[in-house]
Design an enzyme around this catalytic site. Sequence first.
Site, PDB file in Angstrom:
ATOM      1  N   HIS A 484       0.833  -1.204   0.000  1.00 60.34           N
ATOM      2  CA  HIS A 484       0.000   0.000   0.000  1.00 60.34           C
ATOM      3  C   HIS A 484       0.872   1.261   0.000  1.00 60.34           C
ATOM      4  O   HIS A 484       0.710   2.136  -0.862  1.00 60.34           O
ATOM      5  CB  HIS A 484      -0.911  -0.029   1.232  1.00 60.34           C
ATOM      6  CG  HIS A 484      -1.789   1.180   1.374  1.00 60.34           C
ATOM      7  ND1 HIS A 484      -3.134   1.165   1.078  1.00 60.34           N
ATOM      8  CD2 HIS A 484      -1.515   2.457   1.790  1.00 60.34           C
ATOM      9  CE1 HIS A 484      -3.645   2.366   1.296  1.00 60.34           C
ATOM     10  NE2 HIS A 484      -2.678   3.168   1.735  1.00 60.34           N
ATOM     11  N   GLU A 485       1.779   1.345   0.951  1.00 59.34           N
ATOM     12  CA  GLU A 485       2.619   2.540   1.033  1.00 59.34           C
ATOM     13  C   GLU A 485       3.513   2.673  -0.194  1.00 59.34           C
ATOM     14  O   GLU A 485       3.804   3.780  -0.648  1.00 59.34           O
ATOM     15  CB  GLU A 485       3.456   2.529   2.317  1.00 59.34           C
ATOM     16  CG  GLU A 485       2.638   2.533   3.601  1.00 59.34           C
ATOM     17  CD  GLU A 485       1.572   3.623   3.645  1.00 59.34           C
ATOM     18  OE1 GLU A 485       1.765   4.697   3.038  1.00 59.34           O
ATOM     19  OE2 GLU A 485       0.532   3.385   4.282  1.00 59.34           O
ATOM     20  N   HIS A 488       1.734   4.547  -2.924  1.00 61.94           N
ATOM     21  CA  HIS A 488       1.870   6.010  -2.784  1.00 61.94           C
ATOM     22  C   HIS A 488       3.245   6.446  -3.289  1.00 61.94           C
ATOM     23  O   HIS A 488       3.375   7.444  -4.003  1.00 61.94           O
ATOM     24  CB  HIS A 488       1.752   6.405  -1.312  1.00 61.94           C
ATOM     25  CG  HIS A 488       0.354   6.396  -0.773  1.00 61.94           C
ATOM     26  ND1 HIS A 488      -0.688   7.054  -1.383  1.00 61.94           N
ATOM     27  CD2 HIS A 488      -0.162   5.814   0.346  1.00 61.94           C
ATOM     28  CE1 HIS A 488      -1.792   6.886  -0.659  1.00 61.94           C
ATOM     29  NE2 HIS A 488      -1.505   6.132   0.386  1.00 61.94           N
ATOM     30  N   GLU A 514      -5.543   7.849  -2.760  1.00 65.60           N
ATOM     31  CA  GLU A 514      -5.376   6.457  -2.330  1.00 65.60           C
ATOM     32  C   GLU A 514      -5.495   5.453  -3.482  1.00 65.60           C
ATOM     33  O   GLU A 514      -5.392   4.254  -3.267  1.00 65.60           O
ATOM     34  CB  GLU A 514      -6.396   6.108  -1.241  1.00 65.60           C
ATOM     35  CG  GLU A 514      -6.253   6.885   0.059  1.00 65.60           C
ATOM     36  CD  GLU A 514      -4.987   6.567   0.843  1.00 65.60           C
ATOM     37  OE1 GLU A 514      -4.447   5.447   0.664  1.00 65.60           O
ATOM     38  OE2 GLU A 514      -4.532   7.431   1.621  1.00 65.60           O
ATOM     39  N   HIS A 616      -6.169  10.384  11.919  1.00 64.63           N
ATOM     40  CA  HIS A 616      -6.391  10.722  10.512  1.00 64.63           C
ATOM     41  C   HIS A 616      -7.154  12.047  10.377  1.00 64.63           C
ATOM     42  O   HIS A 616      -6.829  12.865   9.521  1.00 64.63           O
ATOM     43  CB  HIS A 616      -7.199   9.620   9.816  1.00 64.63           C
ATOM     44  CG  HIS A 616      -6.376   8.474   9.330  1.00 64.63           C
ATOM     45  ND1 HIS A 616      -5.931   7.479  10.163  1.00 64.63           N
ATOM     46  CD2 HIS A 616      -5.918   8.159   8.090  1.00 64.63           C
ATOM     47  CE1 HIS A 616      -5.246   6.601   9.448  1.00 64.63           C
ATOM     48  NE2 HIS A 616      -5.210   6.984   8.204  1.00 64.63           N
ATOM     49  N   PHE A 618      -8.075  14.194  13.164  1.00 65.35           N
ATOM     50  CA  PHE A 618      -7.799  15.230  14.157  1.00 65.35           C
ATOM     51  C   PHE A 618      -6.336  15.667  14.200  1.00 65.35           C
ATOM     52  O   PHE A 618      -6.004  16.667  14.829  1.00 65.35           O
ATOM     53  CB  PHE A 618      -8.256  14.778  15.546  1.00 65.35           C
ATOM     54  CG  PHE A 618      -9.750  14.649  15.658  1.00 65.35           C
ATOM     55  CD1 PHE A 618     -10.576  15.739  15.450  1.00 65.35           C
ATOM     56  CD2 PHE A 618     -10.333  13.419  15.950  1.00 65.35           C
ATOM     57  CE1 PHE A 618     -11.958  15.620  15.537  1.00 65.35           C
ATOM     58  CE2 PHE A 618     -11.713  13.292  16.039  1.00 65.35           C
ATOM     59  CZ  PHE A 618     -12.531  14.393  15.831  1.00 65.35           C
ATOM     60  N   ALA A 619      -5.458  14.916  13.548  1.00 68.36           N
ATOM     61  CA  ALA A 619      -4.046  15.316  13.530  1.00 68.36           C
ATOM     62  C   ALA A 619      -3.416  15.063  12.167  1.00 68.36           C
ATOM     63  O   ALA A 619      -2.203  15.163  12.022  1.00 68.36           O
ATOM     64  CB  ALA A 619      -3.273  14.566  14.613  1.00 68.36           C
ATOM     65  N   GLY A 620      -4.237  14.729  11.173  1.00 67.94           N
ATOM     66  CA  GLY A 620      -3.720  14.439   9.832  1.00 67.94           C
ATOM     67  C   GLY A 620      -4.522  15.186   8.783  1.00 67.94           C
ATOM     68  O   GLY A 620      -5.249  16.127   9.098  1.00 67.94           O
ATOM     69  N   GLY A 621      -4.422  14.754   7.551  1.00 68.04           N
ATOM     70  CA  GLY A 621      -5.050  15.487   6.448  1.00 68.04           C
ATOM     71  C   GLY A 621      -6.409  14.983   6.021  1.00 68.04           C
ATOM     72  O   GLY A 621      -6.905  15.372   4.967  1.00 68.04           O
TER      73      GLY A 621
END
Length: 701
Positions: A484-485, A488, A514, A616, A618-621
């Site tokens: 998966h990574e 990206h 994604e 994801h 509250f502290a990510g995009g």
Amino acid sequence: MSVDTSTIKNPLLIGRGLPPFTTIKPEQVVPAMTQLLAELTEALDQFEQTLEPTWIGLVEPLQTLQERLTWSWGIINHLMGVKNSSELRQAHETVQPQVIQFVNQLSQSQAIYKAFKTLQQSPKWPELDAAQHRIIEAAIRDAELSGVGLEGDAKARFNQIQLELAEISTQYSNNVLDATKAFSLTLTTPEEVKGLPPSLLSLAAQSAREAGDEQATPENGPWRITLDFPSFGPFLKYSVRRDLREQVYRAYISRASDGDLNNYPLIEQILKLRREKAHILGFDSYAELSLASKMAPGVVAVEALLEELRVVSYAAATREFEDLKAFARSQQAPEAEDLKHWDIGFWAERQRAAKFAFTDEELRPYFPLPQVLAGLFGLVHRIFGIAITAADGQAPIWHPDVRYFQVANETGEPIAYFYLDPYSRPAEKRGGAWMDECVNRAKLVQQGTSQVRLPVAYLQCNQTPPVDGKPSLMTFSEVETLFHEFGHGLQHMLTVVDYPSAAGINNVEWDAVELPSQFMENWCYDQATLFGMAKHYQTGESLPEHYYQKLLAARTYMSGTTMLRQLHFGFTDIELHHRYQPGGQETPNQVRSRLAEQTTILKPLAEDAFLCTFGHIFAGGYAAGYYGYKWAEVLSADAFAAFEEAGLENDAAIIKIGQHFRDTVLALGGSIHPMEVFKAFRGREPSTQPLLVHSGLVTIS
């Protein structure tokens, strides 16, 4: 004229090339960023007075100015994720307000905004290519969403909100890391570790040694269980001690929900501030603000897709839960009539083993990380024509476990590089897995010569580390995460766009980003790919054929439950950012509980504080964007179906389609709208059917 040597002494001020990780120290952060921001503020003032509304006079110098900030600040943020420490946190906290202040000043520059508008309406506009049009249109939109049109009190309040949100999100993330570290369960008797596989016993003994029990062994203990996923996940699957499973589960779901690490007040503040920010910009909700720059046309379209998938997956998840209870009954389990949350993983693993005659642990010896990498690299060579080779030693690294690799094209010419940081390090590295940009592709002119700056990616995983002299033996789920990574990473590294602001994942709508990552996961089930990497770490023997057939059969096991879980997160995210009223009738947790009535089979426990660790959003995009995983999964499943329709064994066809995928999805980055990119690859708009087929939720008609 005296020469300021501080830029030479401080590695965070080099401003280009690979980060010199071996020489970077937390105490260098504040002086470096203080000096850099002073220089950038002066440069911005000068630029605003001299810019011209042309590509060369506006876009290129602006890109140079922005990259000076993102190079230095990007390194600091990267280290916050992989080498977190109290000293680094303190430094980050000290300079973050000044960084936000400068970013606001830059994004709200009237001179730059007006120049972009002038360029868009100038006679030069038709001479620019499609990618340049997209970049300029995005710059205008982003400026408007960043408050460029605001004045007076509204502008001051907007900027204050930006600063507060950045600080609160960082605090939220730190709390999750600290709360995860804070809990551990030390087991001392064989009876307490009954059922645990050798891999977990080894990891737990190693964890005990790191915590001070120097004599700990896998055979005799003591064994230390933590909330880090390589420890927590297998413990819930295999421990026969229901009471201990409950203890660990309750600790996991209540992380960051009380005391000094309580994230509930931060969640309230974040949602309140985001809503106020959206209102200042003229949007009814933060979700509408978020979707203004995404592929989905609006909240209605998002919820329609989620509901289409929910109806199918809820029915399937209900059947799966009843089947699980029936299986537990057949095993004379006393808890069969009242399965709790801490029982699901345990009984699901047993049911899967009974249905498909294998366990996750049986497969681990066939997935040592070096062999998995060889298989992954073999796959991308086969379908995309690229060669990946180790380049360890050619780049400074932040931890001894980090690897460095080169990506070359068909002629052997380097086209990209990437770092791989594969293992869990709960003391300093945040959980989960992610890809980030280290260096963006760009065409640069230096001393009159044009040259391409090659992209470099960071790939982060949190898989099981090497233990007791063995390599990292991966679960199949960890293999999928790596693929998966890497997907990206491929979009970042195989781009052919020479404008950095549209190269790779830049300027790609967030709900389409994604696609390549989820696309790559499908290859884990491709026979040629699997047998190319699944080799026993001691004997070199290939994975027996019967395991492959069982993996295929088990692929859709509990898929309704798995999909429903993601939909639960997506619905909760949209609801909190669209309809939730801060300080109103419901708390965020009550909103989640209400939605859980339709999106979960086993309702959350009273102390379930999932929102307190939902980084994801509250502290990510992913705020008002978590649905993007499902939105993009529709695209990725449909894209992979193109290969399936040609026949995965048809090598010539696979190579041809792979090249087409590389030339469109992986190459075009944000230079074209993702729907147009998808249609360029597939020849039509996407369908949900392949996703439902892959998930086993509908059959092929």
